[in-house]
Design an enzyme around this catalytic site. Structure first.
Site, PDB file in Angstrom:
ATOM      1  N   SER A 113      69.448   0.700   7.949  1.00 23.47           N
ATOM      2  CA  SER A 113      70.049   1.930   8.466  1.00 23.47           C
ATOM      3  C   SER A 113      68.950   2.874   8.936  1.00 23.47           C
ATOM      4  CB  SER A 113      70.929   2.564   7.391  1.00 23.47           C
ATOM      5  OG  SER A 113      71.730   3.583   7.942  1.00 23.47           O
ATOM      6  N   ASN A 114      69.229   4.168   9.022  1.00 23.49           N
ATOM      7  CA  ASN A 114      68.220   5.148   9.442  1.00 23.49           C
ATOM      8  C   ASN A 114      68.498   6.481   8.743  1.00 23.49           C
ATOM      9  OD1 ASN A 114      70.101   6.750  11.184  1.00 23.49           O
ATOM     10  ND2 ASN A 114      70.221   4.788  12.249  1.00 23.49           N
ATOM     11  N   TYR A 115      67.696   7.488   9.037  1.00 22.30           N
ATOM     12  CA  TYR A 115      67.756   8.753   8.298  1.00 22.30           C
ATOM     13  C   TYR A 115      68.851   9.719   8.751  1.00 22.30           C
ATOM     14  CZ  TYR A 115      63.231   7.638   6.224  1.00 22.30           C
ATOM     15  OH  TYR A 115      62.222   7.054   5.521  1.00 22.30           O
TER      16      TYR A 115
END
Ligand code: CTP
Length: 214
Positions: free
Chosen positions: A26-28
């Site tokens: 995923s990402n932030y």
């Protein structure tokens, strides 16, 4: 025939691409900006459909939220709702890759390196640009070449507007703080925005999107 007056379709948050039943890529992204846009569009009396990746945010009241975990799920939800939208704003941080084969059971350590093969995800914004109904707004997140890359995305993805974010220590792209952005449209107009809260930036973006009717 269904009326297409007054619906704003928004994507927000990250996507999760599963590796196995307990792990993902995923990402932030926190979804803050997309949710602010949804809240603002609702305040303007629009019908709002918010397609959201996994976030911890509360759904804005009166907004229809459709949850999507992965990019593929988000694409499906967007395509299903595209035709009824007068304006589409894609603020989601979609993962560009997913694992080629998701494991059905937890992957065990085998004492050594572990290889993951990734394949490209569909570009949801580009797909929406191909079908183009209403005004289409995208984002660009860049670590370098901000305006050049954003201008290329604006053209290649057939957008009306793009909000370009620079990822740097001073620019709180993922958090609750203030941001600097550049907003460009397909007519060649450019607005430089400095130190705006996400709430105020959302107002500005919704304004520009709802008034872009050329
Ligand atoms: N986007 C999307 N689907 C993807 C990737 C991105 O819909 N698979 C959308 C985002 O919601 C955003 C825009 O495309 O509105 C730009 O995202 P960004 O991550 O800046 O760019 P990419 O097109 O993925 O290009 P690159 O990673 O090469 O910078």
């Amino acid at each position: 025939m269904r009326s297409n007056i007054g619906t704003v379709l928004i994507t927000a948050g990250p996507t999760r691409e599963r590796i196995d039943p307990v792990r993902f890529i995923s990402n932030y992204s926190t979804g803050t900006f997309g949710y602010e846009i949804a809240r603002e569009a609702k305040r303007r009396g629009k019908r709002v459909v918010l397609i959201s990746g996994p976030t911890s945010l509360k759904a804005p009241s009166g907004v229809k939220v459709i949850n999507a975990e992965s990019a593929s799920e988000m694409l499906k939800a967007v395509m299903k709702n595209l035709a009824s939208a007068e304006c589409v704003i894609m603020a989601a941080a979609v993962s560009d890759w997913r694992v080629r084969r998701e494991a059905g059971s937890k992957i065990k350590r085998r004492g050594g390196a572990m290889r993951l093969e990734l394949v490209e995800n569909p570009d949801i914004l580009r797909e929406a640009g191909r079908k183009k109904h209403g005004t289409l707004v995208g984002f660009a997140l860049e670590t370098e070449g901000l305006e050049k890359n954003a201008a290329r995305k604006l053209k290649e993805k057939r957008l009306d507007l793009i909000v370009a974010n620079r990822l740097s220590s001073k620019n709180d792209v993922f958090g609750p703080g203030r941001v600097d952005v550049v907003i460009m449209d397909r007519l060649g107009n450019k607005t430089i925005v400095r130190r705006k809260t996400k709430k105020n930036l959302a107002k500005m973006v919704v304004d520009k999107a709802l008034n872009f009717n050329i």
